[in-house]
Design an enzyme around this catalytic site. Structure first.
Site, PDB file in Angstrom:
ATOM      1  CB  VAL A  49      -0.919  -0.103   1.151  1.00 57.97           C
ATOM      2  CG1 VAL A  49      -1.849   1.320   1.238  1.00 57.97           C
ATOM      3  CG2 VAL A  49      -1.594  -1.521   1.398  1.00 57.97           C
ATOM      4  CE  LYS A 159      -3.530  -9.226   9.775  1.00 54.89           C
ATOM      5  NZ  LYS A 159      -2.576 -10.080   9.658  1.00 54.89           N
ATOM      6  CG  ASP A 178      -5.615  -7.064   3.395  1.00 56.71           C
ATOM      7  OD1 ASP A 178      -5.816  -7.677   2.614  1.00 56.71           O
ATOM      8  OD2 ASP A 178      -4.324  -6.801   3.881  1.00 56.71           O
ATOM      9  CB  THR A 195     -29.524 -33.986  -8.583  1.00 57.83           C
ATOM     10  OG1 THR A 195     -29.575 -33.699 -10.180  1.00 57.83           O
ATOM     11  CG2 THR A 195     -30.909 -34.666  -8.028  1.00 57.83           C
TER      12      THR A 195
HETATM   13  N1  I85 Z   1      -3.648   4.796   5.470  1.00 60.95           N
HETATM   14  N2  I85 Z   1      -2.533  -3.978   7.600  1.00 60.95           N
HETATM   15  C1  I85 Z   1      -1.394  -3.436   8.187  1.00 60.95           C
HETATM   16  C2  I85 Z   1      -4.120   2.412   4.942  1.00 60.95           C
HETATM   17  N3  I85 Z   1      -5.341   4.219   4.178  1.00 60.95           N
HETATM   18  N4  I85 Z   1      -3.616  -0.476   4.964  1.00 60.95           N
HETATM   19  C3  I85 Z   1      -2.828  -2.590   5.570  1.00 60.95           C
HETATM   20  N5  I85 Z   1      -3.617  -4.260   3.782  1.00 60.95           N
HETATM   21  C4  I85 Z   1      -4.465  -3.154   3.299  1.00 60.95           C
HETATM   22  C5  I85 Z   1      -1.264  -2.426   5.857  1.00 60.95           C
HETATM   23  C6  I85 Z   1      -0.685  -3.139   6.833  1.00 60.95           C
HETATM   24  C7  I85 Z   1      -3.462  -2.921   6.870  1.00 60.95           C
HETATM   25  O1  I85 Z   1      -5.430  -3.727   2.345  1.00 60.95           O
HETATM   26  C8  I85 Z   1      -3.563  -1.556   4.482  1.00 60.95           C
HETATM   27  C9  I85 Z   1      -4.137  -1.892   3.905  1.00 60.95           C
HETATM   28  C10 I85 Z   1      -4.838  -0.852   3.148  1.00 60.95           C
HETATM   29  C11 I85 Z   1      -4.452   0.141   4.170  1.00 60.95           C
HETATM   30  C12 I85 Z   1      -4.882   1.462   4.210  1.00 60.95           C
HETATM   31  C13 I85 Z   1      -6.111   1.986   3.315  1.00 60.95           C
HETATM   32  C14 I85 Z   1      -6.179   3.494   3.414  1.00 60.95           C
HETATM   33  C15 I85 Z   1      -4.196   3.884   4.790  1.00 60.95           C
HETATM   34  C16 I85 Z   1      -2.466  -3.898   4.519  1.00 60.95           C
HETATM   35  C17 I85 Z   1      -2.591   4.735   6.463  1.00 60.95           C
HETATM   36  C18 I85 Z   1      -1.914   5.785   6.939  1.00 60.95           C
HETATM   37  C19 I85 Z   1      -1.614   5.817   8.217  1.00 60.95           C
HETATM   38  C20 I85 Z   1      -1.012   7.094   9.028  1.00 60.95           C
HETATM   39  C21 I85 Z   1      -0.900   7.970   8.275  1.00 60.95           C
HETATM   40  C22 I85 Z   1      -1.135   8.232   7.080  1.00 60.95           C
HETATM   41  C23 I85 Z   1      -1.803   7.066   6.383  1.00 60.95           C
HETATM   42  O2  I85 Z   1      -1.945   3.479   6.619  1.00 60.95           O
HETATM   43  C24 I85 Z   1      -0.937   9.337   6.068  1.00 60.95           C
HETATM   44  F1  I85 Z   1      -0.274  10.107   6.701  1.00 60.95           F
HETATM   45  F2  I85 Z   1      -0.521   9.113   4.809  1.00 60.95           F
HETATM   46  F3  I85 Z   1      -2.150   9.787   5.847  1.00 60.95           F
END
Ligand code: I85
Length: 367
Positions: A49, A159, A178, A195
């Site tokens: 990501v 989780k 996720d 069937t």
């Molecule tokens: N934003 N599991 C842990 C993150 N916005 N994160 C993970 N699988 C995914 C990452 C690893 C979840 O599908 C994940 C997925 C999608 C995201 C996701 C989606 C939308 C975020 C794995 C952030 C974030 C956190 C702090 C600050 C900021 C962004 O993770 C920022 F500063 F960029 F705004």
């Protein structure tokens, strides 16, 4: 000809779901519309990501990069279908692009700037984290899961790291992300394409066991929220030790003092219903939404919890907790994918047998 000899054709045209079956990816290059940053926000089940910015309005988004394979298609399809809910990370756009010679799916999501749930609680040294706040968090997770289960989707990877915050002007919203392990669960209500007399039990699938895994995970997340440590953990350091497996299998956990002393009985009652080892005894999401601790969360006491302090003090433990939860979830997925239950034929409800019994009775009375 008796009805039960009429073979059904091995396909069915009438079990299309009401929700749009699939997403339609855009085929133009994503860089027409977004500026992609190198900043990695995290690693998912099927891909990484990144952060990106809209060229149209400058807004910040999250971009998930997946190799275009069947597993990724399924992830995006299920996430897309569930995405309109307030407590599920929204998908804005999906692109199908060639990148370095291989086809990729690029999923643009709203950017969850508040980060992960437990990091947020850990940082809360200033003011106490209360039981009522925990209830408010669980209600949001519950709403997301209820939405999925109503669509017959099991998330199967509930989780802490998949629960992210979005800060709005006056409140924060917690959302689930996720769908890399999500699965559409078939129900017996769906039109059979076979069937039924000849169907093997494994074709019917494990029924609701996949959704009951999600319920177990909700119990574990709720337990950690209320005290800062998980209900099951290894004593010897190795994640998923035989001892830990045994404790999970037999449901051996407790509510130790002092962390649990002030926690309400209502909360403990809900956890016990979620952490039932027998999936058929476990509470389902509809029942959970009706439980007073969830339904009436303003009635939940504002008792200060130990969670924030425990999470801070046991900072190194958190890595192990995440690892152990990931392994426990993997074990559950394997179990439900392989263990299929065979239904016992309830003879009393079998119309063929009932008819034959009646015929035999008639014959006997004629003699
Ligand atoms: N934003 N599991 C842990 C993150 N916005 N994160 C993970 N699988 C995914 C990452 C690893 C979840 O599908 C994940 C997925 C999608 C995201 C996701 C989606 C939308 C975020 C794995 C952030 C974030 C956190 C702090 C600050 C900021 C962004 O993770 C920022 F500063 F960029 F705004």
């Amino acid at each position: 000809m008796a009805d039960f000899f009429k073979l059904k054709l091995p396909f069915s045209s009438h079990h299309q779901p009401a929700t749009p079956r699939s997403f339609k990816p855009k085929k133009n290059v994503i860089t027409d519309d977004y500026e992609i940053s190198k900043e990695v926000l995290g690693l998912g089940v099927n891909g990484k990501v990144l952060s990106c910015r809209s060229k149209k309005n400058g807004g910040r988004f999250a971009l998930k990069v997946l190799r275009d394979v069947a597993k990724a298609r399924r992830e995006v399809d299920l996430h897309w279908r569930a995405s309109s809910h307030l407590n599920i990370v929204n998908i804005m756009d999906v692109y199908e692009n060639k990148y370095m010679g291989s086809k990729c799916l690029l999923v643009v999501m709203e950017c969850m700037e508040g980060g992960e749930l437990f990091e947020r609680i850990q940082k809360r040294a200033d003011q106490a984290f209360t039981e009522r706040e925990a209830a408010k968090i669980m209600r949001q997770v519950c709403d997301a899961v209820a939405h999925l289960h109503s669509m017959n989707i099991a998330h199967r990877d509930l989780k802490p790291e998949n629960l992210l915050y979005l800060d709005k002007s006056n409140e924060s919203v917690l959302k689930l992300t996720d769908f890399g392990f999500a699965k559409e669960v078939t129900t017996t209500l769906q039109t059979p394409c076979y069937t039924p007399y000849y169907v093997a039990p494994e074709v019917l699938g494990p029924e609701k066991y996949d959704t009951s895994c999600d319920m177990w995970s909700l119990g574990v997340i709720m337990y950690i929220l209320l005290c800062g440590f998980p209900p099951f953990y290894s004593n010897c350091g190795a994640p998923m030790s035989p001892g830990m497996k045994k404790r999970i299998r037999t449901g051996q956990y407790d509510f130790p003092k002092p962390e649990w002393s002030a926690v309400s009985d209502s909360a403990k009652d809900l956890i016990k219903s979620l952490l039932k080892t027998d999936p058929s005894q476990r509470m389902n999401i509809i029942q959970m939404k009706k439980h007073p601790w969830i339904a009436d969360s303003v009635a939940v006491p504002t008792t200060a919890l130990f969670s924030a302090r425990v999470l801070q003090e046991e900072n190194e433990m958190w890595h192990d907790v995440q690892e152990e939860m990931a392994l426990a979830l993997a074990t559950m997925r394997v179990d439900t994918d392989q263990v299929r239950t065979i239904k016992t034929v309830d003879e009393a409800k079998n119309p063929i047998l009932a008819r034959r019994a009646k015929k035999q009775q008639q014959k006997a009375s004629e003699v």
